[in-house]
Structures are given as structure tokens and as C-alpha cells.
Design a protein around this motif. Structure first.
Motif, short mmCIF file in Angstrom:
data_model
loop_
_atom_site.label_atom_id
_atom_site.label_comp_id
_atom_site.label_asym_id
_atom_site.label_seq_id
_atom_site.Cartn_x
_atom_site.Cartn_y
_atom_site.Cartn_z
N VAL A 1 1.97 5.38 7.71
CA VAL A 1 1.94 5.27 9.17
C VAL A 1 3.26 4.73 9.70
O VAL A 1 3.82 5.24 10.67
N ALA B 1 -4.12 5.87 4.94
CA ALA B 1 -3.36 4.64 4.78
C ALA B 1 -4.13 3.55 4.07
O ALA B 1 -3.65 2.92 3.15
N VAL C 1 -1.30 3.06 17.35
CA VAL C 1 -0.66 4.12 16.60
C VAL C 1 -0.50 5.33 17.52
O VAL C 1 -1.48 5.78 18.12
N LEU D 1 0.10 0.62 4.60
CA LEU D 1 0.53 1.06 5.93
C LEU D 1 1.83 1.85 5.91
O LEU D 1 2.27 2.31 6.97
N VAL E 1 -1.99 -0.56 13.65
CA VAL E 1 -1.07 -0.81 12.55
C VAL E 1 -0.84 -2.30 12.43
O VAL E 1 -0.51 -2.96 13.41
N CYS F 1 1.00 10.17 14.79
CA CYS F 1 0.88 9.53 13.48
C CYS F 1 -0.55 9.15 13.12
O CYS F 1 -0.79 8.57 12.06
N GLN F 2 -1.49 9.47 13.98
CA GLN F 2 -2.88 9.09 13.70
C GLN F 2 -3.44 9.84 12.50
O GLN F 2 -4.40 9.39 11.88
N GLN F 3 -2.85 10.99 12.17
CA GLN F 3 -3.34 11.76 11.03
C GLN F 3 -3.17 11.00 9.72
O GLN F 3 -3.83 11.31 8.74
N THR G 1 -6.17 5.50 18.63
CA THR G 1 -7.50 5.19 18.11
C THR G 1 -7.44 4.22 16.94
O THR G 1 -8.46 3.68 16.53
N GLY G 2 -6.24 4.05 16.37
CA GLY G 2 -6.13 3.15 15.22
C GLY G 2 -5.27 1.97 15.55
O GLY G 2 -4.92 1.71 16.68
N MET H 1 -3.72 7.75 9.38
CA MET H 1 -4.58 6.58 9.32
C MET H 1 -5.65 6.66 8.23
O MET H 1 -5.84 5.70 7.49
N PRO H 2 -6.38 7.77 8.06
CA PRO H 2 -7.40 7.82 7.00
C PRO H 2 -6.81 7.65 5.61
O PRO H 2 -7.49 7.17 4.71
#
Length: 327
Positions: free
Chosen positions: A275, A268, A257, A272, A250, A261-263, A247-248, A265-266
């Protein structure tokens, strides 16, 4: 035949010489200024041992207008083939002067050999002269930006412009012999030259030699030394495949991503590292496939050889056409 060729093209040659002289004066003046700025920057950084900093920096070496003009010299190899080569045979056929030139003691083959020989030499000399002054002028810019291998820098320096000019001239002569009309020959020369140049610059050049692939940690990006030619770049997982779409994203390349590792993203934001550290811990790594800077001259030689070989084929076709066709 040599005297006749000189009489026919002497004014065009004088115009080309005058334009080259004007360009040479402009690049000499601006090139000396750029060299002074570059060496002054190096002298300044030598005092505090930071001479790696000018490379890739925003140091201004001169006018962007002059830099744009230098890039436009990529068209120089085309111009002789377009305006001298295309009318060589087509012009004779359109005006009917071939009836005089080819019915005297001079055979068609001899006429074409002498005429095309001098035109090929003139095109090569003009392109080589422009390339020489552009190569000298580009020295400080190449040292600053390390982009000698990139399109619109590789194409206008050193020996490849000579190969381009020989090819363009041969293409123009051949197009005129096949089409027997000057304007269609001009169009074919322009389109053919652009198409072949684009095909080679954007695809074939990348594969002249087997490229080098380097894998690196995402937290420690890898940049090859000097001016390199990038072939491909990305991220792969431990299994050698790209990460599954998430959903994100990098980085500026929009690398997906992985779900694990998406957890991060908010948290970061523009940082970066969390991530990237997570992806590295899960076995993801970056890769860069490229042609090293050390292959620059090999690529120059290969590309020049390709265009000279294409020119030889086109000239062979031209001789065959003139021998087979009625005047």
C-alpha cells in the motif's frame, strides 16, 4: 521583617527540607542503579558495535513506581504558592493581624516586598533543588527514550520548574490580595496554575520558534535525531492535500488510502509495504513538522521567561491592590 518572616515559616521550611532530603536519598540510590544499568548496556553493546540498539529499546532502568514519583514532582512548584503564597495576604486580612503589621513603622509596600521576596526566593530554591536532582536522575532515561522534550519530562527538569514556582507563588499572593480569603485564594491558585500550565504545554510551547517541516517517502519513514517535539504529522498528495477518504486505513494513524491503492488492502494484512509503495508511486508522501532537539535549551529559557514575566505582572497587581484598598 526578615526575622518575623522566618519565625512564621520556619516549621514549613523544615518540613520542606526534610521531604526534599528523603526524595534526594531515594533518587540518589535509584539513579545510581539506573546509571549502572545504562552504562553496563553501553559497554556490552560496544563489543559488537550495536550501541544504537539500547536507544528506544525496552531496557529496564529501574522501578516504574519511582519513575511515577518523579513525574509527580511536577506538582512541587505549585505547593509553595498554594500553601505559603495564598495565605500571605489573605491570612493577615482574615485574622486581623494586618491591623498590627501595617500600622507600625513598616509600610504595606515594604511589608509585601520583604515577605514576597523571601517567599519567592524560597519557592525558587525548593523547585530548583528538586529539579536538579530530578534532572540528574533522568539522565539515563532521557538517553534511553530520547523524550526530554516531551510533557512530564521537559516540565520537571532543568530551569523551567523555577519559573513555574515563581509564577505559582506570585499567583497565590495576588489571589489572596484580591479575594481576601484563604480558601478561595487556594482554589484560584490551583485552578489558575493548572490552566496556564496546560495552555502553554499543550499549545503555546509548540510555537515558540518556527517549526521545521520534513517531507519523506512513505516507504522510508523519517525520525529526527534526539529528543524532538512533534507539532504535526501526516500524509499529503502531489497537490499538497491529504488523500481523499477511502475504505481502508494505512498505519496506526488511520491515514485514508486513495482509491487507486485500495486494491492492495486485502493483500497487505499487517504488511503495509504494498500500500505504501502504491501511494508513493502516486505522489503521496509523509511529512513531519517538529521542533528539533537542538532547541531544547532555547525553549527552556523562553518558557521560564514567560512564567517569570507573568509573575512580575501578578506582583505588580498585588502592590496596586494593597495601595488602593483599605485594610
Amino acid at each position: 521583617m526578615t526575622w518575623v518572616t522566618w519565625q512564621q515559616y520556619r516549621y514549613q521550611a523544615a518540613l520542606a527540607a526534610a521531604l526534599f532530603a528523603a526524595l534526594a536519598v531515594l533518587l540518589l540510590l535509584t539513579g545510581l542503579h539506573a546509571a549502572w544499568v545504562w552504562h553496563s548496556a553501553l559497554a556490552g553493546c560496544a563489543k559488537d558495535n550495536s550501541c544504537a540498539s539500547p536507544v528506544g529499546s525496552t531496557l529496564s532502568l529501574g522501578s516504574p513506581t519511582v519513575a511515577a514519583l518523579v513525574v509527580m514532582t511536577s506538582a512541587v512548584p505549585l505547593l509553595p504558592g498554594l500553601f505559603w503564597g495564598a495565605p500571605t495576604v489573605a491570612g493577615e486580612l482574615e485574622t486581623g493581624t494586618n491591623q498590627f503589621a501595617w500600622t507600625q513603622s513598616i509600610t504595606r509596600r515594604h511589608w509585601l516586598a520583604v515577605r514576597s521576596g523571601w517567599l519567592l526566593l524560597a519557592a525558587a530554591v525548593l523547585a530548583g533543588a528538586v529539579s536538579a536532582i530530578v534532572t540528574w536522575w533522568s539522565g539515563p532515561y532521557n538517553a534511553l527514550t530520547a523524550d526530554a522534550f516531551q510533557v512530564n519530562r521537559f516540565d520537571i527538569t532543568d530551569i523551567v520548574p523555577v519559573g513555574y514556582a515563581i509564577f505559582a507563588m506570585a499567583l497565590g499572593i495576588c489571589a489572596g490580595a484580591l479575594l481576601r480569603r484563604t480558601l478561595p485564594a487556594l482554589a484560584v491558585t490551583l485552578a489558575g496554575f493548572g490552566a496556564v500550565r496546560a495552555l502553554i504545554a499543550l499549545w503555546l510551547r509548540l510555537h515558540y520558534l518556527t517549526p521545521v517541516t520534513v517531507h519523506y517517502k512513505l516507504t522510508a519513514p523519517f525520525t529526527p535525531a534526539g529528543s524532538y517535539l512533534a507539532v504535526s504529522q501526516g500524509v499529503i498528495g502531489a497537490n499538497g492535500n491529504p488523500p481523499a477518504s477511502g475504505t481502508g486505513a494505512v498505519g496506526v494513524d488511520g491515514v485514508p488510502v486513495p482509491a487507486a491503492c485500495q486494491q492492495f488492502m486485502p493483500k497487505a494484512g499487517i504488511n503495509l509495504q504494498p500500500v505504501l509503495s502504491c501511494m508513493t508511486a502516486h505522489g503521496y508522501r509523509g511529512y513531519l513538522t517538529y521542533q528539533p532537539a537542538s532547541r531544547f535549551w532555547a525553549f527552556q529559557g523562553i518558557e521560564t521567561g514567560i512564567f517569570v514575566a507573568l509573575a512580575a505582572v501578578l506582583l505588580g497587581v498585588t502592590f496596586w491592590v494593597l495601595r488602593r484598598r483599605d485594610a
